[in-house]
Design a protein around this motif. Structure first.
Motif, PDB file in Angstrom:
ATOM      1  N   ARG A   1      -8.641  -0.034   0.881  1.00 40.48           N
ATOM      2  CA  ARG A   1      -8.932  -0.673   2.153  1.00 40.48           C
ATOM      3  C   ARG A   1     -10.184  -0.042   2.759  1.00 40.48           C
ATOM      4  O   ARG A   1     -10.218   1.149   3.015  1.00 40.48           O
TER       5      ARG A   1
ATOM      6  N   ASP B   1      -5.729   3.383   8.647  1.00 44.96           N
ATOM      7  CA  ASP B   1      -5.586   4.573   7.797  1.00 44.96           C
ATOM      8  C   ASP B   1      -6.256   5.819   8.374  1.00 44.96           C
ATOM      9  O   ASP B   1      -6.801   6.636   7.635  1.00 44.96           O
TER      10      ASP B   1
ATOM     11  N   SER C   1       1.185   2.838   4.862  1.00 39.49           N
ATOM     12  CA  SER C   1       0.795   1.762   5.764  1.00 39.49           C
ATOM     13  C   SER C   1       1.772   1.692   6.923  1.00 39.49           C
ATOM     14  O   SER C   1       2.919   2.135   6.821  1.00 39.49           O
TER      15      SER C   1
ATOM     16  N   ARG D   1       0.837  -1.188   0.000  1.00 40.37           N
ATOM     17  CA  ARG D   1       0.000   0.000   0.000  1.00 40.37           C
ATOM     18  C   ARG D   1       0.875   1.242   0.000  1.00 40.37           C
ATOM     19  O   ARG D   1       2.002   1.224   0.472  1.00 40.37           O
TER      20      ARG D   1
END
Length: 439
Positions: A223, A399, A154, A151
């Protein structure tokens, strides 16, 4: 510079600007293998850091898996120092596994880089993954691998070494071929690791399968977010429709470990949740209690007890991460930390009362302090700093901190505990004081 190169290099610079602070004395770390992708990232990061007033630290891991690795390490150092970055070499020592070597090397690399970055005061580490890495990961999963998609932003997968650290991959939308063309135009050199074409390794086989393909993934799968929250004692509250990725993050954080649950077991657990059944299950070191009103995740005390782990000695003034969930620092010698299971009766009435609001399993998994040689058992008290790691770790995994500046809104990798530890000095922890492949 060609129009193609101008487009993607500007995009990389824009991603760095969007995620990183300017005019900050803490360094930005770069994982530098000496391969083409990492060399390109080093050069672009140096340009950005110079303009933004940030120091740059390049970190190179020598896995000791190839006779040429000392030469590769020396090359990486030369490249870093040539553009004015600080550099540090890191060695993966000790016995190497005979099976699962790429995964073990990847874990060791992340641990070493995270530890060095934290020691230097960095909070963000740049990695040079590309769009090709996303496509290769997809091919590997189709062949049975459990590798995930990298990602852009992350948390470090290393735990507890990587607590509070974020990884930034600003080149995930860029083709490897475009990067090589740009490097050649720059007159730059790089290394090619023979492991990248060794058919013994899944990534090399995936790369061979994709050779000549004109299509690659340009971005990782998004996500989904989830309304998870953390209560006292690192107990996580979640809903029955929590997405699997968020459920996996909650399990790992509550359990204090560093390994995501297997996909089939995670899927089975998610299915039981959505069915509406009341049940208790254990996965990834965490206990899940689901009833009609509430779903809770917490550390499974039975696994702590079965591990037979002895109390951990605490050194005065040295932060110790215990069970991946708490960071403790004592001011006096003679103390050890252990789990409360089997020791609750030795606590004072006041200490037991402070734990009473927790679910029984969570109480048994809490840390207690034991005075060496005296049998004195207590919760953290005067002269002890204790910080819970679950809340901040979960926030990073879900996140909720989209850029480096957001990390300033909480402590670096830990959250102060609450009144569970009556009389404690409730301060946070401030840490400012696939293997060896080369891309």
């Amino acid at each position: 510079m060609s129009q193609t190169a101008d487009h993607w290099t500007r995009a990389v610079q824009a991603r760095l600007s969007a995620r990183l602070l300017r005019d900050d004395p803490r360094p930005i770390a770069v994982a530098l293998s000496g391969g083409g992708d990492s060399i390109a990232l080093l050069r672009l990061a140096a340009d950005w850091a110079g303009e933004a007033g940030r120091p740059l630290l390049a970190l190179t891991v020598d896995h000791g898996l190839n006779p040429d690795s000392p030469r590769w390490t020396a090359f990486a150092r030369e490249q870093a120092e040539a553009i004015g970055a600080d550099w540090r070499g890191l060695d993966w020592t000790g016995d190497k596994p005979t099976t699962g070597l790429p995964a073990a090397a990847r874990r060791a690399r992340h641990r070493l880089i995270a530890d060095a970055a934290r020691q230097a005061g960095a909070r963000v580490i740049l990695f040079g993954h590309t769009a090709d890495d996303l496509t290769e990961a997809s091919v590997m999963r189709a062949g049975g691998s459990t590798v995930g998609d990298p990602r852009e932003w992350s948390p470090s997968p290393a735990w507890p070494e990587g607590r509070g650290l974020m990884l930034l991959r600003p080149m995930l939308s860029t083709r490897r071929a475009d990067i090589r063309d740009w490097l050649e135009g720059q007159g730059a050199s790089w290394l090619d690791d023979p492991a990248n074409t060794d058919p013994r390794f899944a990534r090399a086989r995936a790369r061979t399968t994709l050779q000549g393909s004109a299509s690659v993934s340009s971005s990782p799968t998004a996500r989904p977010t989830a309304p998870l929250s953390v209560r006292d004692g690192g107990v996580i509250v979640l809903s029955r429709d929590t997405p699997r990725s968020a459920l996996a993050a909650g399990l790992v954080c509550a359990g204090g470990g560093d390994r995501l649950p297997r996909g089939d077991r995670l899927g089975a657990l998610a299915g039981r949740l959505t069915s509406g059944a009341d049940f208790t299950a254990v996965l990834a070191g965490a206990r899940l209690d689901a009833n009609a009103d509430l779903v809770l995740l917490m550390r499974e005390p039975g696994e702590l007890a079965r591990s037979g782990a002895a109390p951990v000695a605490l050194q005065p003034g040295v932060e110790t991460v215990w069970d991946g969930r708490f960071a403790l620092t004592v001011t006096e010698p003679g103390w050890s930390v252990a789990h409360a299971s089997g020791r609750l009766s030795a606590l004072s009435d006041a200490d037991r009362a402070s734990l009473q609001p927790l679910p029984p399993a969570a109480r048994a998994a809490m840390p207690v302090l034991i005075r060496d040689g005296s049998g004195d058992t207590r919760l953290a008290g005067e002269g002890t700093e204790i910080a819970g790691l679950v809340e901040q770790r979960l926030a990073l995994a879900l996140d909720t901190t989209p850029h480096e500046g957001a990390l300033d809104l909480s402590t670096h990798g830990a959250q102060p505990c609450n009144d569970l530890f009556s009389g404690a000095e409730l301060t946070g922890s401030d840490e400012r004081s696939e293997g060896s492949r080369r891309e």
